[in-house]
Design a protein around this motif. Structure first.
Motif, PDB file in Angstrom:
ATOM      1  N   VAL A 198       0.854  -1.188   0.000  1.00  0.00           N
ATOM      2  CA  VAL A 198       0.000   0.000   0.000  1.00  0.00           C
ATOM      3  C   VAL A 198       0.889   1.238   0.000  1.00  0.00           C
ATOM      4  O   VAL A 198       2.029   1.211   0.476  1.00  0.00           O
ATOM      5  CB  VAL A 198      -0.939   0.030   1.228  1.00  0.00           C
ATOM      6  N   ASP A 199       0.368   2.326  -0.542  1.00  0.00           N
ATOM      7  CA  ASP A 199       1.073   3.604  -0.500  1.00  0.00           C
ATOM      8  C   ASP A 199       1.000   4.173   0.916  1.00  0.00           C
ATOM      9  O   ASP A 199      -0.063   4.154   1.547  1.00  0.00           O
ATOM     10  CB  ASP A 199       0.455   4.597  -1.476  1.00  0.00           C
ATOM     11  N   SER A 200       2.135   4.695   1.392  1.00  0.00           N
ATOM     12  CA  SER A 200       2.153   5.287   2.734  1.00  0.00           C
ATOM     13  C   SER A 200       2.042   6.804   2.696  1.00  0.00           C
ATOM     14  O   SER A 200       1.887   7.437   3.742  1.00  0.00           O
ATOM     15  CB  SER A 200       3.434   4.894   3.469  1.00  0.00           C
ATOM     16  N   GLU A 201       2.161   7.396   1.502  1.00  0.00           N
ATOM     17  CA  GLU A 201       2.011   8.840   1.278  1.00  0.00           C
ATOM     18  C   GLU A 201       3.167   9.666   1.830  1.00  0.00           C
ATOM     19  O   GLU A 201       3.303  10.837   1.497  1.00  0.00           O
ATOM     20  CB  GLU A 201       0.694   9.356   1.879  1.00  0.00           C
ATOM     21  N   SER A 202       3.999   9.093   2.685  1.00  0.00           N
ATOM     22  CA  SER A 202       5.092   9.844   3.293  1.00  0.00           C
ATOM     23  C   SER A 202       6.279   8.905   3.500  1.00  0.00           C
ATOM     24  O   SER A 202       6.109   7.697   3.684  1.00  0.00           O
ATOM     25  CB  SER A 202       4.643  10.439   4.633  1.00  0.00           C
ATOM     26  N   THR A 203       7.482   9.456   3.474  1.00  0.00           N
ATOM     27  CA  THR A 203       8.699   8.657   3.581  1.00  0.00           C
ATOM     28  C   THR A 203       8.794   7.967   4.939  1.00  0.00           C
ATOM     29  O   THR A 203       8.604   8.610   5.979  1.00  0.00           O
ATOM     30  CB  THR A 203       9.935   9.549   3.393  1.00  0.00           C
ATOM     31  N   PRO A 204       9.082   6.670   4.967  1.00  0.00           N
ATOM     32  CA  PRO A 204       9.232   5.973   6.251  1.00  0.00           C
ATOM     33  C   PRO A 204      10.462   6.466   6.999  1.00  0.00           C
ATOM     34  O   PRO A 204      11.453   6.877   6.391  1.00  0.00           O
ATOM     35  CB  PRO A 204       9.379   4.508   5.840  1.00  0.00           C
ATOM     36  N   THR A 205      10.397   6.423   8.317  1.00  0.00           N
ATOM     37  CA  THR A 205      11.490   6.928   9.141  1.00  0.00           C
ATOM     38  C   THR A 205      12.166   5.852   9.979  1.00  0.00           C
ATOM     39  O   THR A 205      13.282   6.059  10.458  1.00  0.00           O
ATOM     40  CB  THR A 205      10.977   8.017  10.096  1.00  0.00           C
ATOM     41  N   ALA A 206      11.507   4.714  10.192  1.00  0.00           N
ATOM     42  CA  ALA A 206      12.074   3.670  11.049  1.00  0.00           C
ATOM     43  C   ALA A 206      11.396   2.348  10.728  1.00  0.00           C
ATOM     44  O   ALA A 206      10.468   2.277   9.916  1.00  0.00           O
ATOM     45  CB  ALA A 206      11.895   4.024  12.526  1.00  0.00           C
ATOM     46  N   ARG A 207      11.848   1.304  11.396  1.00  0.00           N
ATOM     47  CA  ARG A 207      11.352  -0.037  11.147  1.00  0.00           C
ATOM     48  C   ARG A 207       9.890  -0.189  11.587  1.00  0.00           C
ATOM     49  O   ARG A 207       9.450   0.404  12.573  1.00  0.00           O
ATOM     50  CB  ARG A 207      12.215  -1.044  11.918  1.00  0.00           C
TER      51      ARG A 207
END
Length: 409
Positions: free
Chosen positions: A81-90
């Protein structure tokens, strides 16, 4: 007299020859004859779980689930799925919910189909950062603990609804490392960019004790009643209820900690990898891998192997000797994970699964460490999580692609 390298190569060739002959004879599992027990996986697991409740799995920050809950053969997509924002952690996983931290929101997704259950986004006003930039989320006793870069500091959220229970903030500007539940979840350890360490009551958020370290807090790990703290300034502290037990200055910023009882493994930026002793020699160096990996936000301490990654390679280092057992070339700039006898590496082009013992061979002469590779459209940004008989991770996205969250099985 032959050199160590020549001797190792001869033993390696003999091992490969023996393996080949055994294969022709119809035998299986011949690698075990040469690999011993290190990296073979733990067979008798106490309190097995399919969850991954903290960013580095447990309070000791081992990033290792000894239960065989990850795929050993190449997986397929369960969903993305699209998260719309850059991931920052696990990603963390408890039960049927995956918690995904990003620049703009903390997402709670169904592990079955990726559907959104709730999200916590930016605050309406008063924030000093253009986005919250959530840390990794830690889940304990029905509560999600997460740090931010905005005025909220550390948040405690209801794991089912996302409703805020309490918040804590000192004078620091942001929290770079995830809150760490310790002492069976009764307390939560936090550290901010000004070196302020606070151990909070998990129910109320009130400080139980505090300690001021030198430099921004970059890593936390716990063992029984000891809290280990690593800072951007290269300082490592062992704390007992607010009192310093010992302190070490190491070369390079501290990037990752992993505890094994009173023994501590430390990954640095530019200074190599250290194993610091416990017991009567507490805090002293047991070994130092000067050319070891540059740890990025985490290592995996798994069945006698310390796995770490950087932008050039991933390595498996034997914890008893500090010797590199195996190395895989590639861009693996995210924290690794491991389950049973497999290590999972996230990088610039996808996920690679590696035999934890390094594959067939003797000492550092080994072949066939890779089990499988899964390619993605953009870089794995979050590191890999092993839970629910699947792998979870998030990608950074590119100009034509949105950041995405994946589940593989």
């Amino acid at each position: 007299m032959p050199s160590h390298r020549t001797s190792t190569r001869r033993r390696f060739l003999s091992a490969v020859g023996a393996t080949t002959l055994a294969a022709f004879a119809g035998c299986t599992g011949t690698a075990d004859r040469f690999d011993g027990t290190v990296g073979d996986g733990v067979d008798d697991v106490e309190n097995p779980t399919a969850d991954w409740p903290l960013p580095n799995f447990d309070a000791a920050a081992t990033a290792y689930n000894p239960s065989p809950v990850g795929p050993t053969e190449k997986p397929t997509e369960r969903w993305r799925v699209d998260s719309e924002s850059t991931p920052t952690a696990r990603v963390t996983v408890v039960g049927d919910t995956a918690y995904v931290p990003t620049w703009n929101a903390l997402l709670a997704l169904s592990t079955k189909d990726g559907s959104e259950r709730w999200r916590v986004g930016p605050i309406a006003d008063g924030e000093r950062s253009p986005s919250p930039y959530f840390t990794g989320a830690s889940v304990s006793n029905g509560t999600v603990y997460v740090g931010t870069h905005d005025d909220r500091g550390v948040l405690a959220l209801d794991a089912e609804t996302g409703e805020e229970r309490w918040r804590y903030r000192n004078d620091g500007r942001y929290y770079a490392t995830a809150p760490l539940p310790i002492e069976e979840g009764d307390y939560v350890a936090t550290g901010d960019d000004r070196g302020h360490v606070a151990v909070l009551d998990a129910e109320t958020g009130d400080p139980e004790w505090t300690f001021d370290a030198f430099g921004a807090v970059e890593a936390l790990a716990g063992s029984l009643t000891t809290l280990y703290v690593g800072t951007e300034s290269g300082e490592v502290y062992a704390l007992y209820r607010g009192r310093g037990m010992w302190r070490r200055k190491l070369p390079g910023a501290i990037r990752a900690l992993a505890a094994q009882g009173s023994t501590l493994h430390v990954g640095t930026f530019g200074g190599g990898v250290f194993r610091l002793r416990g017991g009567a020699h507490t805090g002293r160096t047991e070994w130092h891998a000067e050319d070891g990996f540059v740890a990025h936000r985490g290592m995996s301490l798994a069945d006698g192997i310390l796995v770490g990654s950087d932008l050039a390679r991933s390595q498996g280092i034997e914890t008893e000797t500090g010797r590199v057992r195996w190395q895989v070339e590639g861009d693996f700039g995210t924290p690794p994970a491991a389950s049973h006898a497999t290590a999972y590496l996230g990088g610039g082009s996808g996920v690679v699964a590696v035999a934890l013992d390094g594959g067939v061979g003797v000492e550092d002469a080994r072949v066939f460490p890779k089990r499988w590779t899964f390619s993605t459209d953009s870089a794995v940004e979050s590191g890999v999580t092993v839970a629910d008989d699947a792998l979870f991770f998030a990608t950074s996205g590119r100009e034509q692609d949105s950041p995405r969250v994946y589940a593989l099985e």
